[in-house]
Design a protein around this motif. Structure first.
Motif, PDB file in Angstrom:
ATOM      1  N   LEU A  29       0.842  -1.198   0.000  1.00 20.19           N
ATOM      2  CA  LEU A  29       0.000   0.000   0.000  1.00 20.19           C
ATOM      3  C   LEU A  29       0.877   1.248   0.000  1.00 20.19           C
ATOM      4  O   LEU A  29       1.722   1.418   0.885  1.00 20.19           O
ATOM      5  N   THR A  30       0.673   2.095  -1.012  1.00 17.22           N
ATOM      6  CA  THR A  30       1.344   3.392  -1.072  1.00 17.22           C
ATOM      7  C   THR A  30       0.302   4.463  -0.808  1.00 17.22           C
ATOM      8  O   THR A  30      -0.771   4.462  -1.422  1.00 17.22           O
ATOM      9  N   VAL A  31       0.635   5.355   0.108  1.00 15.56           N
ATOM     10  CA  VAL A  31      -0.294   6.417   0.503  1.00 15.56           C
ATOM     11  C   VAL A  31       0.412   7.758   0.355  1.00 15.56           C
ATOM     12  O   VAL A  31       1.544   7.921   0.812  1.00 15.56           O
ATOM     13  N   PHE A  32      -0.250   8.683  -0.306  1.00 18.05           N
ATOM     14  CA  PHE A  32       0.237  10.052  -0.392  1.00 18.05           C
ATOM     15  C   PHE A  32      -0.586  10.866   0.598  1.00 18.05           C
ATOM     16  O   PHE A  32      -1.813  10.890   0.526  1.00 18.05           O
ATOM     17  N   VAL A  33       0.103  11.498   1.528  1.00 14.59           N
ATOM     18  CA  VAL A  33      -0.574  12.190   2.626  1.00 14.59           C
ATOM     19  C   VAL A  33      -0.246  13.675   2.568  1.00 14.59           C
ATOM     20  O   VAL A  33       0.928  14.060   2.605  1.00 14.59           O
ATOM     21  N   GLY A  34      -1.297  14.477   2.466  1.00 13.71           N
ATOM     22  CA  GLY A  34      -1.150  15.920   2.535  1.00 13.71           C
ATOM     23  C   GLY A  34      -1.360  16.372   3.960  1.00 13.71           C
ATOM     24  O   GLY A  34      -2.317  15.955   4.623  1.00 13.71           O
ATOM     25  N   LEU A  74       3.643  13.750   1.957  1.00 11.85           N
ATOM     26  CA  LEU A  74       4.406  12.569   2.353  1.00 11.85           C
ATOM     27  C   LEU A  74       4.063  11.405   1.435  1.00 11.85           C
ATOM     28  O   LEU A  74       2.908  11.235   1.051  1.00 11.85           O
ATOM     29  N   ARG A  75       5.069  10.611   1.098  1.00 11.89           N
ATOM     30  CA  ARG A  75       4.824   9.332   0.414  1.00 11.89           C
ATOM     31  C   ARG A  75       5.154   8.253   1.419  1.00 11.89           C
ATOM     32  O   ARG A  75       6.267   8.180   1.943  1.00 11.89           O
ATOM     33  N   ILE A  76       4.161   7.419   1.692  1.00 12.09           N
ATOM     34  CA  ILE A  76       4.264   6.405   2.736  1.00 12.09           C
ATOM     35  C   ILE A  76       4.073   5.032   2.114  1.00 12.09           C
ATOM     36  O   ILE A  76       3.165   4.831   1.312  1.00 12.09           O
ATOM     37  N   ALA A  77       4.925   4.084   2.498  1.00 11.11           N
ATOM     38  CA  ALA A  77       4.808   2.692   2.042  1.00 11.11           C
ATOM     39  C   ALA A  77       4.572   1.810   3.257  1.00 11.11           C
ATOM     40  O   ALA A  77       5.376   1.794   4.189  1.00 11.11           O
ATOM     41  N   VAL A  78       3.438   1.097   3.253  1.00  6.82           N
ATOM     42  CA  VAL A  78       3.065   0.210   4.361  1.00  6.82           C
ATOM     43  C   VAL A  78       2.504  -1.094   3.795  1.00  6.82           C
ATOM     44  O   VAL A  78       2.104  -1.151   2.638  1.00  6.82           O
ATOM     45  N   PRO A  79       2.457  -2.124   4.632  1.00  8.56           N
ATOM     46  CA  PRO A  79       1.917  -3.397   4.148  1.00  8.56           C
ATOM     47  C   PRO A  79       0.434  -3.348   3.805  1.00  8.56           C
ATOM     48  O   PRO A  79      -0.005  -3.945   2.825  1.00  8.56           O
ATOM     49  N   ASP A  80      -0.349  -2.623   4.623  1.00  7.64           N
ATOM     50  CA  ASP A  80      -1.801  -2.666   4.444  1.00  7.64           C
ATOM     51  C   ASP A  80      -2.455  -1.505   5.182  1.00  7.64           C
ATOM     52  O   ASP A  80      -1.780  -0.688   5.810  1.00  7.64           O
ATOM     53  N   MET A  81      -3.781  -1.450   5.131  1.00 16.64           N
ATOM     54  CA  MET A  81      -4.530  -0.358   5.751  1.00 16.64           C
ATOM     55  C   MET A  81      -4.344  -0.329   7.271  1.00 16.64           C
ATOM     56  O   MET A  81      -4.258   0.749   7.864  1.00 16.64           O
ATOM     57  N   ILE A 140      -5.157  16.406   7.836  1.00 12.57           N
ATOM     58  CA  ILE A 140      -4.454  15.390   7.041  1.00 12.57           C
ATOM     59  C   ILE A 140      -5.419  14.884   5.982  1.00 12.57           C
ATOM     60  O   ILE A 140      -6.578  14.603   6.280  1.00 12.57           O
ATOM     61  N   THR A 141      -4.915  14.783   4.758  1.00 16.18           N
ATOM     62  CA  THR A 141      -5.688  14.200   3.669  1.00 16.18           C
ATOM     63  C   THR A 141      -4.879  13.052   3.090  1.00 16.18           C
ATOM     64  O   THR A 141      -3.730  13.248   2.681  1.00 16.18           O
ATOM     65  N   SER A 142      -5.466  11.879   3.059  1.00 14.93           N
ATOM     66  CA  SER A 142      -4.767  10.693   2.563  1.00 14.93           C
ATOM     67  C   SER A 142      -5.319  10.286   1.205  1.00 14.93           C
ATOM     68  O   SER A 142      -6.531  10.284   0.994  1.00 14.93           O
ATOM     69  N   HIS A 143      -4.403   9.922   0.314  1.00 17.06           N
ATOM     70  CA  HIS A 143      -4.755   9.448  -1.025  1.00 17.06           C
ATOM     71  C   HIS A 143      -4.076   8.096  -1.213  1.00 17.06           C
ATOM     72  O   HIS A 143      -2.853   7.989  -1.062  1.00 17.06           O
ATOM     73  N   PHE A 144      -4.849   7.078  -1.537  1.00 17.62           N
ATOM     74  CA  PHE A 144      -4.345   5.714  -1.633  1.00 17.62           C
ATOM     75  C   PHE A 144      -4.103   5.348  -3.094  1.00 17.62           C
ATOM     76  O   PHE A 144      -5.010   5.431  -3.919  1.00 17.62           O
ATOM     77  N   ALA A 145      -2.860   4.956  -3.392  1.00 18.23           N
ATOM     78  CA  ALA A 145      -2.513   4.576  -4.761  1.00 18.23           C
ATOM     79  C   ALA A 145      -3.113   3.204  -5.062  1.00 18.23           C
ATOM     80  O   ALA A 145      -2.953   2.263  -4.291  1.00 18.23           O
TER      81      ALA A 145
END
Length: 157
Positions: free
Chosen positions: A66-71, A109-116, A135-140
């Motif tokens: 999971l890649t998440v872009f967080v504003g 921020l670009r965040i890389a995590v295993p899952d939600m 915070i606003t999160s956008h899920f790739a």
């Protein structure tokens, strides 16, 4: 620093494409023998043009699906808040990149995590560590294009 000449730009382009190439092979591609090519590579590193030579890995194969872009919108723009925020994000290896932005968000921020669940845990830890206005999160859903190589001009002008 003066602009890079054509050979330096070609060397940097080759290194960004594949830093595992032997110096002799890079030299051949850019029109230099091994020793002058090696000296240029060393100078490019010493002057900070080449900052690192690393291996790139597939995040999914490492378990980071999971890649998440967080504003992030800061509650204030003080040096103290920025330092607190920087210290906080430095504690999370999952935060792969962080940028101070102009426009509607203050930081991206670009965040890389295993899952939600892992993202939710990180989200809670980050918001507990530093006050954040919004915070606003956008899920790739799919990585459609990815490169670490800058489009260096390697044309002879």
């Amino acid at each position: 620093m003066e602009p890079l000449d054509l050979i330096d730009r070609k060397i940097v382009a080759e290194l960004m494409r594949d830093a595992t190439l032997p110096v002799a092979q890079i030299g051949e591609k850019v029109g230099l023998s091994q020793t002058p090519c090696w000296k240029r590579i060393q100078r490019l590193a010493e002057t900070g043009v080449v900052t690192a030579r690393v291996a790139l890995a597939d995040p999914a194969k490492l378990g980071f699906g999971l890649t998440v872009f967080v504003g992030v919108e800061a509650p204030d723009h003080s040096a103290e808040w920025r330092q607190t925020f920087l210290r906080a994000i430095d504690t999370f290896p999952e935060i792969m990149e962080a940028y101070r932005m102009a426009g509607e968000m203050d930081y991206l921020l670009r965040i890389a995590v295993p899952d939600m669940a892992a993202f939710d845990a990180l989200y809670k830890q980050l918001t507990d560590a530093v006050p954040i206005k919004n915070i606003t999160s956008h899920f790739a859903m799919e990585r459609m294009k990815y490169t670490t190589a800058y489009p260096v001009d390697t044309r002879n002008r």
